[in-house]
Design an enzyme around this catalytic site. Structure first.
Site, short mmCIF file in Angstrom:
data_model
loop_
_atom_site.label_atom_id
_atom_site.label_comp_id
_atom_site.label_asym_id
_atom_site.label_seq_id
_atom_site.Cartn_x
_atom_site.Cartn_y
_atom_site.Cartn_z
N LYS A 13 0.83 -1.22 0.00
CA LYS A 13 0.00 0.00 0.00
C LYS A 13 0.86 1.26 0.00
O LYS A 13 0.60 2.20 -0.72
CB LYS A 13 -0.94 0.03 1.22
CG LYS A 13 -1.88 -1.13 1.33
CD LYS A 13 -2.86 -0.94 2.48
CE LYS A 13 -2.23 -0.86 3.86
NZ LYS A 13 -1.56 -2.08 4.33
N ARG A 88 -9.42 1.32 8.90
CA ARG A 88 -8.99 -0.03 9.23
C ARG A 88 -10.10 -0.83 9.91
O ARG A 88 -9.91 -1.99 10.27
CB ARG A 88 -7.79 0.03 10.17
CG ARG A 88 -6.47 -0.32 9.45
CD ARG A 88 -5.41 -0.27 10.49
NE ARG A 88 -4.19 -0.95 10.21
CZ ARG A 88 -3.12 -0.39 9.66
NH1 ARG A 88 -3.16 0.81 9.18
NH2 ARG A 88 -2.00 -1.07 9.59
N ARG A 124 11.52 -6.42 4.83
CA ARG A 124 11.34 -4.98 4.61
C ARG A 124 12.28 -4.17 5.50
O ARG A 124 12.47 -4.49 6.66
CB ARG A 124 9.88 -4.62 4.94
CG ARG A 124 9.61 -3.13 4.86
CD ARG A 124 8.16 -2.85 4.67
NE ARG A 124 7.37 -3.00 5.89
CZ ARG A 124 6.07 -2.72 5.95
NH1 ARG A 124 5.42 -2.33 4.87
NH2 ARG A 124 5.41 -2.88 7.08
N ARG A 157 11.45 -2.22 10.92
CA ARG A 157 10.45 -1.56 11.76
C ARG A 157 10.20 -2.40 12.99
O ARG A 157 10.12 -3.61 12.92
CB ARG A 157 9.14 -1.42 10.95
CG ARG A 157 8.90 -0.02 10.48
CD ARG A 157 7.76 0.03 9.53
NE ARG A 157 6.50 -0.41 10.10
CZ ARG A 157 5.32 -0.27 9.48
NH1 ARG A 157 5.28 0.31 8.29
NH2 ARG A 157 4.22 -0.70 10.04
N ARG A 168 -0.42 -8.45 13.92
CA ARG A 168 -0.95 -7.49 12.94
C ARG A 168 -1.81 -8.21 11.90
O ARG A 168 -2.82 -7.70 11.44
CB ARG A 168 0.19 -6.73 12.27
CG ARG A 168 0.84 -5.75 13.22
CD ARG A 168 2.16 -5.23 12.68
NE ARG A 168 2.00 -4.39 11.52
CZ ARG A 168 2.93 -4.22 10.59
NH1 ARG A 168 4.08 -4.84 10.67
NH2 ARG A 168 2.71 -3.41 9.58
P1 AMP Z 1 0.95 0.79 9.11
O1 AMP Z 1 2.18 1.59 8.85
O2 AMP Z 1 -0.22 1.23 8.30
O3 AMP Z 1 1.19 -0.70 9.04
O4 AMP Z 1 0.54 1.09 10.65
C1 AMP Z 1 1.40 0.80 11.72
C2 AMP Z 1 0.61 0.75 13.01
O5 AMP Z 1 -0.03 2.02 13.26
C3 AMP Z 1 -0.54 -0.25 13.01
O6 AMP Z 1 -0.11 -1.57 13.35
C4 AMP Z 1 -1.45 0.34 14.08
O7 AMP Z 1 -0.95 0.10 15.38
C5 AMP Z 1 -1.31 1.83 13.82
N1 AMP Z 1 -2.33 2.31 12.85
C6 AMP Z 1 -2.11 2.78 11.58
N2 AMP Z 1 -3.27 3.13 10.98
C7 AMP Z 1 -4.25 2.88 11.88
C8 AMP Z 1 -5.66 3.01 11.86
N3 AMP Z 1 -6.32 3.46 10.78
N4 AMP Z 1 -6.36 2.65 12.98
C9 AMP Z 1 -5.73 2.21 14.08
N5 AMP Z 1 -4.40 2.03 14.16
C10 AMP Z 1 -3.65 2.37 13.08
#
Ligand code: AMP
Length: 223
Positions: A13, A88, A124, A157, A168
């Site tokens: 994404k 989400r 990654r 990360r 996740r």
């Molecule tokens: P990502 O970089 O999109 O994988 O997001 C990393 C982390 O940020 C996720 O595992 C969640 O803990 C938090 N996060 C990101 N976007 C959201 C969202 N829309 N709602 C809740 N938590 C989020």
């Protein structure tokens, strides 16, 4: 136009969102990036979000909804924007509709089998300075461990470690995947196979976006 990218962590994404941003000049809004920035700056919001992020769980809806609400009213979003990682869950999708009701939208799921996702996440690396994304088997940096864009240090990360990845994925299948049916019912949903090369996946995404843009123009044209 609003483009929502849905897909499990590691489905591409972020990478595809950046390419869309470049091609169509729609800013990419990643709630994960916004939250990581809050955490890095040690803001009170960042401190609230950090524990959930470390565990691989979702941060409270009010926090992410507020971040998105503040971001999409900025000038650069007037023509459109790309959302990566938001909504989400169904509540977040409803809040998004409430905050920006009349904007036409398209939802693109980047679909990948689970085993490919896990392999990708473990490989990654991200730049600790500019956030550029690399993959040890795909887009490698010119010099090992160093960002080719800015010279920053590449890191795994915190939440790309195996235990957190498992959590996740669980969260994705339990909370985010139901969004697919939600958007299908609203006739906004398109699915793209995410297993190919980055550029090949991007080509398919562009054709989906352009098809929808053409339909939109047709619907808006004076009769
Ligand atoms: P990502 O970089 O999109 O994988 O997001 C990393 C982390 O940020 C996720 O595992 C969640 O803990 C938090 N996060 C990101 N976007 C959201 C969202 N829309 N709602 C809740 N938590 C989020």
């Amino acid at each position: 136009m609003r483009i929502i990218l849905i897909g499990p962590p590691g489905s591409g994404k972020g990478t595809q969102g950046k390419l869309i941003q470049k091609r169509y000049s729609f800013p990419k809004i990643s709630t994960g990036d916004l939250l990581r920035q809050e955490v890095a700056e040690r803001t009170s919001l960042g401190k609230k979000a950090e524990a959930q992020m470390r565990k691989g769980g979702l941060v409270d809806d009010e926090i992410v909804v507020e971040l998105v609400k503040e971001r999409i009213v900025k000038d650069d979003c007037r023509q459109g924007y790309v959302l990566d990682g938001f909504p989400r869950n169904i509540l977040q999708a409803q809040k998004l509709e409430e905050m920006d009701r009349n904007r036409p939208g398209i939802v693109i799921e980047i679909h990948l089998p689970e085993e490919v996702i896990i392999e990708r996440l473990l490989a990654r690396r991200i730049c600790s300075e500019c956030g550029a994304i690399y993959n040890l088997f795909g887009t490698k940096p010119q010099e090992e461990g160093i960002c080719s864009n800015c010279g920053g240090k590449l890191i795994l990360r915190e939440d790309d470690k195996p235990d957190v990845i498992r959590e996740r994925m669980k969260v994705y299948y339990r909370q985010t995947e139901p969004l697919i049916n939600y958007f299908k019912q609203k006739r906004m949903y398109r699915r793209v196979d995410g297993t190919g090369e980055i550029q090949a996946v991007f080509c398919v995404i562009c054709s989906v976006i352009e098809e929808d843009m053409a339909k939109l123009k047709e619907a808006q044209a004076p009769r």
